[in-house]
Design a protein around this motif. Structure first.
Motif, short mmCIF file in Angstrom:
data_model
loop_
_atom_site.label_atom_id
_atom_site.label_comp_id
_atom_site.label_asym_id
_atom_site.label_seq_id
_atom_site.Cartn_x
_atom_site.Cartn_y
_atom_site.Cartn_z
N MET A 25 34.11 36.97 67.99
CA MET A 25 33.95 36.70 66.56
C MET A 25 34.56 37.78 65.68
O MET A 25 34.76 37.58 64.49
CB MET A 25 32.46 36.57 66.24
N ARG A 26 34.90 38.93 66.24
CA ARG A 26 35.30 40.07 65.40
C ARG A 26 36.49 39.75 64.51
O ARG A 26 36.51 40.10 63.34
CB ARG A 26 35.60 41.29 66.26
N ASN A 27 37.49 39.05 65.04
CA ASN A 27 38.66 38.72 64.23
C ASN A 27 38.29 37.83 63.06
O ASN A 27 38.81 37.96 61.96
CB ASN A 27 39.73 38.03 65.09
N TRP A 28 37.34 36.90 63.33
CA TRP A 28 36.90 36.02 62.25
C TRP A 28 36.20 36.82 61.17
O TRP A 28 36.37 36.59 59.98
CB TRP A 28 35.96 34.95 62.82
N VAL A 29 35.40 37.80 61.57
CA VAL A 29 34.68 38.64 60.60
C VAL A 29 35.66 39.40 59.73
O VAL A 29 35.48 39.52 58.52
CB VAL A 29 33.74 39.63 61.32
N GLU A 30 36.74 39.89 60.32
CA GLU A 30 37.69 40.70 59.55
C GLU A 30 38.34 39.88 58.45
O GLU A 30 38.76 40.42 57.43
CB GLU A 30 38.73 41.31 60.48
N ASP A 31 38.41 38.55 58.61
CA ASP A 31 38.92 37.71 57.54
C ASP A 31 38.02 37.77 56.31
O ASP A 31 38.45 37.50 55.20
CB ASP A 31 39.03 36.25 58.00
N PHE A 32 36.76 38.09 56.54
CA PHE A 32 35.82 38.15 55.43
C PHE A 32 35.58 39.57 54.96
O PHE A 32 34.75 39.82 54.12
CB PHE A 32 34.49 37.50 55.83
N THR B 248 33.27 39.70 45.68
CA THR B 248 31.90 39.35 46.02
C THR B 248 31.93 38.17 46.99
O THR B 248 32.80 37.30 46.91
CB THR B 248 31.08 38.98 44.77
N VAL B 249 30.99 38.16 47.92
CA VAL B 249 30.92 37.15 48.97
C VAL B 249 29.66 36.31 48.78
O VAL B 249 28.58 36.86 48.59
CB VAL B 249 30.92 37.80 50.37
N SER B 250 29.79 35.02 48.82
CA SER B 250 28.65 34.12 48.70
C SER B 250 27.93 34.03 50.05
O SER B 250 28.51 33.57 51.03
CB SER B 250 29.11 32.72 48.29
N PRO B 251 26.64 34.45 50.12
CA PRO B 251 25.91 34.35 51.39
C PRO B 251 25.79 32.91 51.89
O PRO B 251 26.00 32.65 53.08
CB PRO B 251 24.52 34.93 51.05
N GLN B 252 25.48 31.97 50.99
CA GLN B 252 25.29 30.59 51.44
C GLN B 252 26.59 30.00 51.96
O GLN B 252 26.61 29.34 53.00
CB GLN B 252 24.74 29.74 50.29
#
Length: 645
Positions: free
Chosen positions: A583-590, A623-627
């Protein structure tokens, strides 16, 4: 109101809403008023043109609520005269406007892409008999406002769960005097990288079915691109030419309004003109006819000279036929070619560091560039690369930063708790190791602390006050909120800390005894009955704000113990699991942290419109939306589960 909570004496003041040279209200006031209006509305189905639009509102409903709208905010804190005592301060802001003013304000909401016409989303006009819905950007702004102000949003949850929400919103800082975006090289770099995305965003195959959420997420990755073929012109000696990475000018304006804090097409066009000035995009063609109208925006500034791609002037054509493309310099700045090793800075001659390493050398106005290149170059030695939060998750981070394992695991846990997708994966891991209650308790206490400190309400009020009702809307909301807090405090105790509770925590014996001793003392003093190890509802209702504050302090000590336990015991195992590594690569997109702008995962400390800007240096943050992030994570997990092995 609890006996130990005392409202401050009421004071009143009034002021007109500040407007810009373009005639719109300042953005922070626009966002504040928009969110207040939506919280006060009941978003219900509305019919128009034989169709029903869920979670919508009408022009009349918006105008009626804006005519007399009250926003009350109550804050709790220690009494300056008696610090052990908790006092409540309630501030009520009243917005009042005529129907025509309310319609004009709603038009500003549309220009900022916070609401859209439900029957015709492409329409940019707020009409007298229209039906309107929230945009994904509007939902993002609303979610942040609700979270920051402790607003009860149960009536809005169906909206959040049924419509796309903007996952990442890029905010561009503005001058406090006129609300203009502070333009610097670093700001344009940050904006451009968000605009084009981490890779070229070509449309997926047409045969791939996508729902509304998937379509929106595809668009959020960056401006939609295509290749344009320019026909050969033998008489002019021109061969056929294929232009890659092209986009329509109008599409660029819409994208900037939808995914950044840019307000309206005019401001979006100025930002696009800056892209042209900095050599990041270039005009391919504009095949409008001679009698077609053309709006052309031009920005000017100083150019450093030499081999720099930056020009003194940038021009952007806002026409239906205009086509632009990403230039070689734009592709280099976007890092599409992946030629730059991860974690390596741009060279000093590169445009992302050439002008703006020293922000004070760049004037914030639109017709400015750098007029002290030497000063900026000298300052670059002092600029250090900001370490990406996603990098801190990397197991090699300890050695690279020469930090102790304890310190780095603490950093990792903080990021895991902030990032909704990772937090969900971490919960699954803890559940498999039979210690999920540690994370649940930490999050519940965190939410409880936030709700204790601040609560707000928004409602449209009638000018006629009910006889005998002396409570203000803010005080009434605070009383209901206090009852809810008492219930939450003892749900936490009975769930995690009471003897033989369903999710009993394994904590230090001394900490548990201290909490039990305090509850024994308070319960016995309140009703004369001995404490039996669990708190009943009738006992809990007698607690006041000061006693709740003491419980929070005890909960915080237990929370610190649980955090330390997760950081030292669970995180080192979690970061070695295959699911985390995949999942790490996916996380880096965020993880939007770049050299050029800072990440404020929780946003500014004050809600929109309730604080004055003091920093005039300029900058950008996401800013990142949690939902929305959690929903995207679930889709990502489901897609991986369905993929053939």
């Amino acid at each position: 109101m609890p006996p130990s909570s005392e409202p401050d004496p009421q004071t009143t003041s009034s002021h007109m809403m500040k407007t810009t040279k373009r005639g719109r209200p300042f953005l922070k006031d626009t966002l504040d008023l928009f969110a207040t209006l939506i919280v006060s509305l009941q978003l219900t189905p509305h019919k128009q043109f034989f169709r029903t639009f869920p979670h919508s509102f009408s022009t009349d409903e918006a105008a009626q609520n804006l005519a007399s709208l009250k926003f009350s905010q109550s804050n709790r804190g220690p009494d300056p005269r008696e610090p052990a005592r908790v006092v409540t301060t309630t501030t009520t802001t009243t917005f009042s406007m005529t129907r025509d003013m309310a319609k004009a304000m709603s038009q500003h909401f549309m220009d900022a892409r916070l609401i859209e016409n439900a029957t015709d989303p492409s329409s940019n006009l707020f009409k007298d008999r229209g039906v309107y819905q929230l945009t994904p950007k509007g939902l993002h702004v609303l979610e942040r406002f609700i979270s920051k102000n402790g607003i009860n949003s149960d009536h809005l949850q169906p909206v959040f769960s049924s419509q796309p929400i903007c996952i990442k919103l890029l905010h561009l800082e503005r001058r406090s005097m006129d609300d203009e975006i502070i333009v610097t090289q670093s700001v344009i770099t940050a904006l451009f990288r968000r605009f084009v995305g981490r890779s070229a965003n070509y449309a997926p195959p047409a045969d791939k079915p996508m729902d509304a959420f998937q379509k929106y997420n595809e668009r959020s990755k960056g401006i939609a691109l295509n290749d344009v073929t320019e026909r050969a012109q033998p008489l002019l000696g021109k061969n056929q030419q294929i232009h890659k990475h092209c986009f329509a000018a109008v599409s660029a304006l819409e994208w900037l309004c939808d995914f950044t804090s840019v307000v309206g097409r005019e401001e979006a066009a100025e930002m696009a003109a800056q892209f042209v000035r900095f050599g990041l995009i270039a005009l391919v063609s504009d095949k409008r006819k001679n009698n077609d109208s053309a709006i052309i925006f031009t920005v000017r500034g100083s150019a450093p000279g030499g081999n720099s791609p930056v020009s003194q002037q940038g021009e952007f054509r806002c026409t239906a036929k205009a086509i632009y493309k990403i230039t070689d310099e734009g592709r280099r700045l976007a890092h599409w070619d992946q030629s730059r090793p991860h974690g390596v800075q741009d060279s000093p001659s590169a445009s992302s560091t050439n002008l703006a390493t020293d922000r004070s050398s760049i004037d914030g106005s639109m017709d400015s560039g750098s007029h002290d290149v030497k000063k900026a170059s000298d300052a670059s030695a002092k600029i250090h690369r900001r370490i990406s939060l996603a990098e801190k998750l990397n197991a090699n981070y300890d050695a690279a930063e020469k930090k102790s394992t304890k310190e780095s695991n603490t950093d990792r846990l903080r990021y895991i708790l902030e990032e909704p997708g990772l937090r969900s994966l971490f919960r699954e891991f803890l559940r498999g190791n039979f210690c999920e209650e540690n994370l649940s308790f930490w999050l519940d206490v965190q939410d409880f602390k936030k709700k204790f400190n601040i609560t707000s309400s928004a409602m449209a009020v009638s000018p006629v006050t009910r006889p005998g009702n002396r409570n203000t809307p803010g005080q009434a909301a605070m009383e209901r909120h206090h009852e809810s807090l008492i219930n939450t405090a003892f749900v936490i105790y009975n769930t995690y800390l009471a003897p033989s509770s369903q999710c009993e925590l394994n904590i230090d014996h001394g900490l548990r005894n201290e909490l039990v001793k305090y509850l024994e003392e308070v319960v016995t003093n309140l009703n004369g009955k001995a404490f039996q190890g669990r708190v009943e509802p009738e006992q809990a209702n007698a607690f006041n704000a000061t006693q709740l504050s003491t419980m929070i302090k005890l909960y915080e000590r237990i929370q610190t113990h649980v955090f330390r336990l997760m950081a030292t015991d669970s995180v080192p195992k979690f970061i070695k699991t295959p699911k985390f590594l995949a999942m790490r690569n996916w996380v880096e997109d965020f993880d939007p942290t770049e050299n050029d702008f800072h990440l404020l995962s929780a946003g500014p400390t004050s809600p929109p419109g309730l604080s004055a800007a003091t920093d005039e240096q300029g900058g950008a943050y996401i800013t990142v939306s949690p939902q929305a992030s959690e929903r995207e994570h679930r889709q990502h997990v489901a897609a991986n589960a369905d993929a053939p092995s």
